[in-house]
Design a protein around this motif. Structure first.
Motif, PDB file in Angstrom:
ATOM      1  N   VAL A  12      21.874   5.868  16.573  1.00 30.45           N
ATOM      2  CA  VAL A  12      22.053   4.699  15.713  1.00 30.45           C
ATOM      3  C   VAL A  12      21.109   4.820  14.533  1.00 30.45           C
ATOM      4  CG1 VAL A  12      22.773   3.148  17.579  1.00 30.45           C
ATOM      5  CG2 VAL A  12      20.376   3.340  17.013  1.00 30.45           C
ATOM      6  N   PRO A  13      21.401   4.112  13.435  1.00 29.98           N
ATOM      7  CA  PRO A  13      20.442   4.081  12.340  1.00 29.98           C
ATOM      8  C   PRO A  13      19.131   3.432  12.805  1.00 29.98           C
ATOM      9  CG  PRO A  13      22.570   3.246  11.623  1.00 29.98           C
ATOM     10  CD  PRO A  13      22.637   3.419  13.109  1.00 29.98           C
ATOM     11  N   LEU A  14      18.022   3.935  12.291  1.00 29.08           N
ATOM     12  CA  LEU A  14      16.713   3.450  12.704  1.00 29.08           C
ATOM     13  C   LEU A  14      16.552   1.959  12.449  1.00 29.08           C
ATOM     14  CD1 LEU A  14      13.914   4.044  13.803  1.00 29.08           C
ATOM     15  CD2 LEU A  14      13.226   4.702  11.493  1.00 29.08           C
ATOM     16  N   TRP A  15      17.081   1.473  11.314  1.00 29.70           N
ATOM     17  CA  TRP A  15      16.926   0.055  11.013  1.00 29.70           C
ATOM     18  C   TRP A  15      17.652  -0.812  12.031  1.00 29.70           C
ATOM     19  CZ3 TRP A  15      21.002  -3.176  10.157  1.00 29.70           C
ATOM     20  CH2 TRP A  15      22.222  -2.595   9.842  1.00 29.70           C
ATOM     21  N   MET A  16      18.770  -0.317  12.562  1.00 30.49           N
ATOM     22  CA  MET A  16      19.514  -1.092  13.542  1.00 30.49           C
ATOM     23  C   MET A  16      18.749  -1.151  14.871  1.00 30.49           C
ATOM     24  SD  MET A  16      23.499  -0.699  14.683  1.00 30.49           S
ATOM     25  CE  MET A  16      24.059  -0.716  12.984  1.00 30.49           C
ATOM     26  N   ALA A  17      18.132  -0.042  15.245  1.00 29.13           N
ATOM     27  CA  ALA A  17      17.342  -0.032  16.467  1.00 29.13           C
ATOM     28  C   ALA A  17      16.146  -0.976  16.344  1.00 29.13           C
ATOM     29  CB  ALA A  17      16.866   1.389  16.760  1.00 29.13           C
ATOM     30  N   LEU A  18      15.481  -0.953  15.202  1.00 32.39           N
ATOM     31  CA  LEU A  18      14.337  -1.839  14.994  1.00 32.39           C
ATOM     32  C   LEU A  18      14.763  -3.295  14.912  1.00 32.39           C
ATOM     33  CD1 LEU A  18      12.363   0.350  12.460  1.00 32.39           C
ATOM     34  CD2 LEU A  18      11.803  -0.079  14.845  1.00 32.39           C
ATOM     35  N   LEU A  19      15.902  -3.554  14.291  1.00 35.72           N
ATOM     36  CA  LEU A  19      16.419  -4.920  14.225  1.00 35.72           C
ATOM     37  C   LEU A  19      16.751  -5.434  15.626  1.00 35.72           C
ATOM     38  CD1 LEU A  19      17.434  -7.303  12.478  1.00 35.72           C
ATOM     39  CD2 LEU A  19      19.666  -6.202  12.497  1.00 35.72           C
ATOM     40  N   GLY A  20      17.349  -4.589  16.435  1.00 35.95           N
ATOM     41  CA  GLY A  20      17.676  -4.985  17.806  1.00 35.95           C
ATOM     42  C   GLY A  20      16.433  -5.320  18.617  1.00 35.95           C
ATOM     43  N   THR A  21      15.412  -4.477  18.517  1.00 36.68           N
ATOM     44  CA  THR A  21      14.191  -4.764  19.267  1.00 36.68           C
ATOM     45  C   THR A  21      13.492  -6.006  18.724  1.00 36.68           C
ATOM     46  OG1 THR A  21      12.939  -3.219  17.896  1.00 36.68           O
ATOM     47  CG2 THR A  21      13.794  -2.393  19.987  1.00 36.68           C
ATOM     48  N   GLY A  22      13.567  -6.211  17.414  1.00 41.55           N
ATOM     49  CA  GLY A  22      12.980  -7.428  16.832  1.00 41.55           C
ATOM     50  C   GLY A  22      13.688  -8.682  17.295  1.00 41.55           C
ATOM     51  N   LEU A  23      15.019  -8.626  17.358  1.00 41.66           N
ATOM     52  CA  LEU A  23      15.784  -9.777  17.843  1.00 41.66           C
ATOM     53  C   LEU A  23      15.496 -10.064  19.314  1.00 41.66           C
ATOM     54  CD1 LEU A  23      19.249  -9.264  16.120  1.00 41.66           C
ATOM     55  CD2 LEU A  23      17.554 -11.036  15.657  1.00 41.66           C
ATOM     56  N   ILE A  24      15.390  -9.017  20.114  1.00 37.23           N
ATOM     57  CA  ILE A  24      15.065  -9.209  21.521  1.00 37.23           C
ATOM     58  C   ILE A  24      13.679  -9.845  21.651  1.00 37.23           C
ATOM     59  CG2 ILE A  24      14.524  -7.997  23.677  1.00 37.23           C
ATOM     60  CD1 ILE A  24      16.783  -6.020  22.911  1.00 37.23           C
ATOM     61  N   GLY A  25      12.737  -9.376  20.867  1.00 34.32           N
ATOM     62  CA  GLY A  25      11.396  -9.958  20.891  1.00 34.32           C
ATOM     63  C   GLY A  25      11.385 -11.410  20.440  1.00 34.32           C
ATOM     64  N   THR A  41      11.844  -7.265   4.193  1.00 39.47           N
ATOM     65  CA  THR A  41      12.781  -6.819   5.221  1.00 39.47           C
ATOM     66  C   THR A  41      13.871  -5.948   4.627  1.00 39.47           C
ATOM     67  OG1 THR A  41      12.359  -8.817   6.514  1.00 39.47           O
ATOM     68  CG2 THR A  41      14.377  -7.606   7.008  1.00 39.47           C
ATOM     69  N   LEU A  42      14.412  -6.351   3.487  1.00 39.44           N
ATOM     70  CA  LEU A  42      15.446  -5.538   2.838  1.00 39.44           C
ATOM     71  C   LEU A  42      14.901  -4.182   2.402  1.00 39.44           C
ATOM     72  CD1 LEU A  42      17.311  -8.247   0.743  1.00 39.44           C
ATOM     73  CD2 LEU A  42      18.153  -7.020   2.756  1.00 39.44           C
ATOM     74  N   VAL A  43      13.697  -4.142   1.856  1.00 35.80           N
ATOM     75  CA  VAL A  43      13.085  -2.868   1.474  1.00 35.80           C
ATOM     76  C   VAL A  43      12.914  -1.995   2.714  1.00 35.80           C
ATOM     77  CG1 VAL A  43      10.948  -1.812   0.632  1.00 35.80           C
ATOM     78  CG2 VAL A  43      11.949  -3.744  -0.588  1.00 35.80           C
ATOM     79  N   PHE A  44      12.454  -2.586   3.815  1.00 38.27           N
ATOM     80  CA  PHE A  44      12.261  -1.847   5.057  1.00 38.27           C
ATOM     81  C   PHE A  44      13.575  -1.270   5.567  1.00 38.27           C
ATOM     82  CE2 PHE A  44      11.962  -1.705   9.690  1.00 38.27           C
ATOM     83  CZ  PHE A  44      10.855  -0.892   9.839  1.00 38.27           C
ATOM     84  N   ILE A  45      14.635  -2.060   5.516  1.00 37.32           N
ATOM     85  CA  ILE A  45      15.945  -1.591   5.981  1.00 37.32           C
ATOM     86  C   ILE A  45      16.433  -0.431   5.124  1.00 37.32           C
ATOM     87  CG2 ILE A  45      18.392  -2.223   6.083  1.00 37.32           C
ATOM     88  CD1 ILE A  45      17.494  -4.973   7.101  1.00 37.32           C
ATOM     89  N   PHE A  46      16.336  -0.544   3.814  1.00 36.59           N
ATOM     90  CA  PHE A  46      16.853   0.509   2.936  1.00 36.59           C
ATOM     91  C   PHE A  46      15.995   1.776   2.982  1.00 36.59           C
ATOM     92  CE2 PHE A  46      18.900  -3.162   0.649  1.00 36.59           C
ATOM     93  CZ  PHE A  46      20.167  -2.851   1.081  1.00 36.59           C
ATOM     94  N   GLU A  47      14.748   1.656   3.413  1.00 36.78           N
ATOM     95  CA  GLU A  47      13.901   2.841   3.550  1.00 36.78           C
ATOM     96  C   GLU A  47      14.117   3.559   4.886  1.00 36.78           C
ATOM     97  OE1 GLU A  47      11.733   4.372   1.457  1.00 36.78           O
ATOM     98  OE2 GLU A  47      12.453   3.012  -0.102  1.00 36.78           O
ATOM     99  N   ASN A  48      14.711   2.898   5.859  1.00 41.31           N
ATOM    100  CA  ASN A  48      14.880   3.469   7.196  1.00 41.31           C
ATOM    101  C   ASN A  48      16.354   3.567   7.561  1.00 41.31           C
ATOM    102  OD1 ASN A  48      12.063   3.717   8.287  1.00 41.31           O
ATOM    103  ND2 ASN A  48      12.066   1.583   7.659  1.00 41.31           N
ATOM    104  N   THR A  49      17.086   4.385   6.809  1.00 44.39           N
ATOM    105  CA  THR A  49      18.522   4.517   7.048  1.00 44.39           C
ATOM    106  C   THR A  49      18.887   5.749   7.870  1.00 44.39           C
ATOM    107  OG1 THR A  49      18.747   5.629   4.934  1.00 44.39           O
ATOM    108  CG2 THR A  49      19.156   3.254   4.968  1.00 44.39           C
TER     109      THR A  49
END
Length: 81
Positions: free
Chosen positions: A56-69, A34-42
């Motif tokens: 927004v940063p891509l990692w934040m958008a993906l984190l938001g959709t993951g949390l909603i899921g 997860t940390l590698v994924f976040i640092f690769e998608n800034t």
């Protein structure tokens, strides 16, 4: 010798088990990935939320959709019981 006696060595017989259980290793691997994924998608990305467009940063958008899921999954698993 009885099968209930141990021949020595520490097998992590305490209530918490050993330090490196398979579950803890799996969680640590997921955290590292997860940390590698976040640092690769800034990079920043544009997202349209019905009408407004936000950047927004891509990692934040993906984190938001993951949390909603995850929240939706937890809700449906709770209702199942």
């Amino acid at each position: 010798m009885s099968p209930n006696t141990s021949t020595g060595g520490s097998q992590g017989g305490g209530p918490g088990g050993g330090l490196m259980t398979p579950g803890r290793v799996a969680v640590a691997a997921v955290v590292v990935l997860t940390l590698v994924f976040i640092f690769e998608n800034t990079r920043s990305t544009k997202i349209r939320l019905l009408i407004p467009e936000v950047t927004v940063p891509l990692w934040m958008a993906l984190l938001g959709t993951g949390l909603i899921g995850a929240l939706c999954g937890a809700y449906f698993m709770r209702r199942r019981r």
